[in-house]
Write an enzyme that holds these catalytic residues in place. Structure first.
Site, PDB file in Angstrom:
ATOM      1  N   ASN A   1       4.095 105.508  33.748  1.00  0.00           N
ATOM      2  CA  ASN A   1       3.289 105.132  32.585  1.00  0.00           C
ATOM      3  C   ASN A   1       3.986 105.706  31.352  1.00  0.00           C
ATOM      4  O   ASN A   1       3.953 106.914  31.136  1.00  0.00           O
ATOM      5  CB  ASN A   1       1.872 105.711  32.743  1.00  0.00           C
TER       6      ASN A   1
ATOM      7  N   LYS B   1       3.156 105.329  28.350  1.00  0.00           N
ATOM      8  CA  LYS B   1       2.222 105.636  27.250  1.00  0.00           C
ATOM      9  C   LYS B   1       2.801 105.076  25.937  1.00  0.00           C
ATOM     10  O   LYS B   1       3.410 104.009  25.956  1.00  0.00           O
ATOM     11  CB  LYS B   1       1.925 107.142  27.204  1.00  0.00           C
TER      12      LYS B   1
ATOM     13  N   HIS C   1      -7.477 104.871  32.071  1.00  0.00           N
ATOM     14  CA  HIS C   1      -6.739 106.127  31.914  1.00  0.00           C
ATOM     15  C   HIS C   1      -7.577 107.096  31.079  1.00  0.00           C
ATOM     16  O   HIS C   1      -8.263 106.679  30.144  1.00  0.00           O
ATOM     17  CB  HIS C   1      -5.387 105.857  31.240  1.00  0.00           C
TER      18      HIS C   1
ATOM     19  N   GLU D   1      -6.816 109.024  28.805  1.00  0.00           N
ATOM     20  CA  GLU D   1      -6.524 108.989  27.363  1.00  0.00           C
ATOM     21  C   GLU D   1      -7.278 107.848  26.696  1.00  0.00           C
ATOM     22  O   GLU D   1      -7.715 107.972  25.545  1.00  0.00           O
ATOM     23  CB  GLU D   1      -5.005 108.886  27.149  1.00  0.00           C
TER      24      GLU D   1
ATOM     25  N   GLU E   1      -6.114 111.302  38.581  1.00  0.00           N
ATOM     26  CA  GLU E   1      -5.388 112.071  37.573  1.00  0.00           C
ATOM     27  C   GLU E   1      -6.313 113.122  36.979  1.00  0.00           C
ATOM     28  O   GLU E   1      -7.093 112.814  36.060  1.00  0.00           O
ATOM     29  CB  GLU E   1      -4.886 111.146  36.455  1.00  0.00           C
TER      30      GLU E   1
ATOM     31  N   GLY F   1       0.136 116.008  31.286  1.00  0.00           N
ATOM     32  CA  GLY F   1       0.953 116.412  30.154  1.00  0.00           C
ATOM     33  C   GLY F   1       0.905 117.893  29.851  1.00  0.00           C
ATOM     34  O   GLY F   1       1.356 118.343  28.804  1.00  0.00           O
TER      35      GLY F   1
ATOM     36  N   SER G   1       1.517 115.667  35.694  1.00  0.00           N
ATOM     37  CA  SER G   1       2.690 116.550  35.707  1.00  0.00           C
ATOM     38  C   SER G   1       3.511 116.445  36.988  1.00  0.00           C
ATOM     39  O   SER G   1       4.089 117.439  37.444  1.00  0.00           O
ATOM     40  CB  SER G   1       2.276 118.001  35.436  1.00  0.00           C
TER      41      SER G   1
HETATM   42  P1  13P Z   1       2.253 113.350  32.907  1.00  0.00           P
HETATM   43  O1  13P Z   1       3.049 112.984  34.142  1.00  0.00           O
HETATM   44  O2  13P Z   1       3.060 113.338  31.653  1.00  0.00           O
HETATM   45  O3  13P Z   1       1.438 114.585  33.116  1.00  0.00           O
HETATM   46  O4  13P Z   1       1.191 112.129  32.707  1.00  0.00           O
HETATM   47  C1  13P Z   1       0.435 111.726  33.784  1.00  0.00           C
HETATM   48  C2  13P Z   1      -0.279 110.499  33.405  1.00  0.00           C
HETATM   49  O5  13P Z   1      -1.211 110.522  32.614  1.00  0.00           O
HETATM   50  C3  13P Z   1       0.176 109.225  33.974  1.00  0.00           C
HETATM   51  O6  13P Z   1      -0.712 108.191  33.703  1.00  0.00           O
END
Ligand code: 13P
Length: 243
Positions: free
Chosen positions: A9, A11, A88, A90, A158, A164, A203
């Protein structure tokens, strides 16, 4: 055994120039997917080598109409997307998306013949309050359409606190959640649920991928930061293929 899936992803990162990172990422034995920003889907899909699929990070639930700035599943399919991430954390946080909206989007995705990657996850406060499994049950129940099958739906666990942050859920935590999610899906959908892929995200990187992929009921990963470069993502793909 479901076919494993290594999903990236991107983002709100990436550019046409950075699509060079996709070269050589495909794999014969597992599914490999990159979900770049919407502006890059068509160019990435046109350039994608055999064994690499391109997906989207969100969609609108409606087929068309007065929804300025939104993108329908038909548009994503025409651009070459095969999968769409929905729910997600976010988007749930930044855009106040609800489980009902996530479910409506997932229904639109599967109706279009695409694969929905439905994300769920608890916050740190919820985990510390001992609410992890009940929060995940509620999100999974309300976000997953009744017509979900192993062919049209992927679930991504997640934990919000691991995204992150460099913090990764430990293998006991991942194992507890994934076996719980498998039991939940089996109760609702029956034997077919054994093949609904369960991804872990938060992560994931080359250094922890092998131990995460050894956890029962982990069928792959949804990777953020470490999917942006081939140098970081290729070892994760290889670790999944070897697991
Ligand atoms: P990270 O791997 O950067 O922690 O992000 C995970 C994520 O949100 C994937 O959708």
């Amino acid at each position: 055994m479901p076919r494993k899936l290594a999903a990236g992803n991107w983002k709100m990162n990436g550019s046409v120039a950075q699509l060079s990172e996709l070269s050589g990422l495909g794999h014969a034995d597992i599914d490999v997917l990159i979900c770049p920003p919407a502006t890059l889907i068509a160019v990435a899909a046109n350039a994608a080598e055999t064994g690499l699929m391109i997906g989207a990070q969100d969609c609108h639930a409606a087929a068309s109409g007065a929804h300025t700035g939104d993108i329908s599943t038909a548009m994503l399919a025409e651009a070459g997307a095969t999968h769409v991430i929905v729910g997600h954390s976010e988007r749930r946080a930044d855009h106040a998306e609800t489980d009902d909206q996530v479910r409506a989007k997932a229904e639109a995705i599967t109706a279009q013949g695409l694969i929905a990657i439905i994300c769920i996850g608890e916050t740190l406060a919820q985990r510390e309050a001992g609410e992890t499994l009940s929060i995940l049950d509620a999100q999974l129940s309300a976000s997953t359409p009744d017509n979900a099958t192993a062919a049209n739906t992927v679930i991504a666990y997640e934990p919000v606190w691991a995204i992150g942050t460099g913090l990764t859920a430990n293998t006991d935590q991942i194992g507890e959640v994934h076996s719980h999610l498998r039991a939940h899906l089996t109760e609702r959908f029956g034997a077919d649920a054994a093949d609904i892929r369960l991804l872990y995200g938060g992560s994931v990187k080359a250094a922890n991928a092998t131990e995460i992929f050894a956890v029962p009921d982990v069928d792959g990963a949804l990777v953020g930061g470490a999917s942006l470069t081939a140098k970081d993502f290729r070892p994760i793909v290889d670790a999944l293929a070897a697991s």
